[in-house]
Design a protein around this motif. Sequence first.
Motif, PDB file in Angstrom:
ATOM      1  N   TYR A 151       0.807  -1.219   0.000  1.00  0.00           N
ATOM      2  CA  TYR A 151       0.000   0.000   0.000  1.00  0.00           C
ATOM      3  C   TYR A 151       0.847   1.278   0.000  1.00  0.00           C
ATOM      4  O   TYR A 151       0.306   2.372   0.055  1.00  0.00           O
ATOM      5  CB  TYR A 151      -0.942   0.009   1.209  1.00  0.00           C
ATOM      6  CG  TYR A 151      -1.976  -1.082   1.133  1.00  0.00           C
ATOM      7  CD1 TYR A 151      -3.175  -0.878   0.463  1.00  0.00           C
ATOM      8  CD2 TYR A 151      -1.741  -2.318   1.715  1.00  0.00           C
ATOM      9  CE1 TYR A 151      -4.128  -1.881   0.382  1.00  0.00           C
ATOM     10  CE2 TYR A 151      -2.688  -3.328   1.638  1.00  0.00           C
ATOM     11  CZ  TYR A 151      -3.872  -3.109   0.966  1.00  0.00           C
ATOM     12  OH  TYR A 151      -4.808  -4.093   0.884  1.00  0.00           O
ATOM     13  N   ALA A 152       2.134   1.130  -0.058  1.00  0.00           N
ATOM     14  CA  ALA A 152       3.040   2.283  -0.018  1.00  0.00           C
ATOM     15  C   ALA A 152       3.154   2.898  -1.412  1.00  0.00           C
ATOM     16  O   ALA A 152       4.111   2.644  -2.144  1.00  0.00           O
ATOM     17  CB  ALA A 152       4.406   1.877   0.519  1.00  0.00           C
ATOM     18  N   GLU A 153       2.167   3.699  -1.766  1.00  0.00           N
ATOM     19  CA  GLU A 153       2.152   4.337  -3.078  1.00  0.00           C
ATOM     20  C   GLU A 153       3.331   5.302  -3.225  1.00  0.00           C
ATOM     21  O   GLU A 153       3.663   6.031  -2.298  1.00  0.00           O
ATOM     22  CB  GLU A 153       0.848   5.119  -3.260  1.00  0.00           C
ATOM     23  CG  GLU A 153      -0.378   4.232  -3.216  1.00  0.00           C
ATOM     24  CD  GLU A 153      -1.641   5.048  -3.068  1.00  0.00           C
ATOM     25  OE1 GLU A 153      -2.380   5.156  -4.057  1.00  0.00           O
ATOM     26  OE2 GLU A 153      -1.871   5.559  -1.967  1.00  0.00           O
ATOM     27  N   THR A 154       3.924   5.283  -4.392  1.00  0.00           N
ATOM     28  CA  THR A 154       4.997   6.208  -4.733  1.00  0.00           C
ATOM     29  C   THR A 154       4.527   7.019  -5.924  1.00  0.00           C
ATOM     30  O   THR A 154       3.929   6.462  -6.851  1.00  0.00           O
ATOM     31  CB  THR A 154       6.281   5.447  -5.097  1.00  0.00           C
ATOM     32  OG1 THR A 154       6.654   4.622  -4.005  1.00  0.00           O
ATOM     33  CG2 THR A 154       7.420   6.397  -5.422  1.00  0.00           C
ATOM     34  N   GLY A 155       4.773   8.308  -5.891  1.00  0.00           N
ATOM     35  CA  GLY A 155       4.362   9.134  -7.010  1.00  0.00           C
ATOM     36  C   GLY A 155       5.186  10.399  -7.084  1.00  0.00           C
ATOM     37  O   GLY A 155       6.021  10.672  -6.225  1.00  0.00           O
ATOM     38  N   PRO A 156       4.938  11.189  -8.110  1.00  0.00           N
ATOM     39  CA  PRO A 156       5.707  12.415  -8.283  1.00  0.00           C
ATOM     40  C   PRO A 156       5.230  13.530  -7.358  1.00  0.00           C
ATOM     41  O   PRO A 156       4.037  13.648  -7.075  1.00  0.00           O
ATOM     42  CB  PRO A 156       5.444  12.787  -9.742  1.00  0.00           C
ATOM     43  CG  PRO A 156       4.072  12.253  -9.997  1.00  0.00           C
ATOM     44  CD  PRO A 156       3.971  10.988  -9.187  1.00  0.00           C
ATOM     45  N   ILE A 157       6.169  14.290  -6.861  1.00  0.00           N
ATOM     46  CA  ILE A 157       5.879  15.544  -6.170  1.00  0.00           C
ATOM     47  C   ILE A 157       6.857  16.589  -6.684  1.00  0.00           C
ATOM     48  O   ILE A 157       7.865  16.262  -7.301  1.00  0.00           O
ATOM     49  CB  ILE A 157       5.974  15.442  -4.620  1.00  0.00           C
ATOM     50  CG1 ILE A 157       7.400  15.124  -4.181  1.00  0.00           C
ATOM     51  CG2 ILE A 157       4.956  14.465  -4.067  1.00  0.00           C
ATOM     52  CD1 ILE A 157       7.651  15.348  -2.698  1.00  0.00           C
TER      53      ILE A 157
END
Length: 140
Positions: A52-58
């Motif tokens: 569940y550890a979503e990774t995405g752009p910031i």
Amino acid sequence: MQHGAPDAYGRIPERNISDGDGVPCRHCLKNVEAGEPYLVVAYRPFPDLQPYAETGPIFLHARECERAVEVESLPEILASSDYIVRGYGSNDRIVYGSGGVIATDAIAARAEILFERDDIAYVHVRSARNNCYQCRIERG
């Protein structure tokens, strides 16, 4: 990462120049002004890798900026009409049934309702269009 540390994928952040529209820095929670350099990084707002550890752009200012002060109001970067508001347990997993697309002016009230539940440790606010991480609301 503003000093060259790698992102969640072990990569050096990408560098761009802001057009002044829709480039919110997730460190100071202010928009990166037009003409200013900014970084695009892979970010995982969870302590450990797990399903569940979503990774995405910031986005981050390329220059050093002060960390946003913790306050009891929504940050100014939340300028969209609505956001995904979703609860997570102390095990950093999504609490099913807690998520929904919520009008921006109702985020605080929704977080209060979620915090009435013992199984919710914190809340994420994410983009309703792209699921990008915006900020975390702590129980308090």
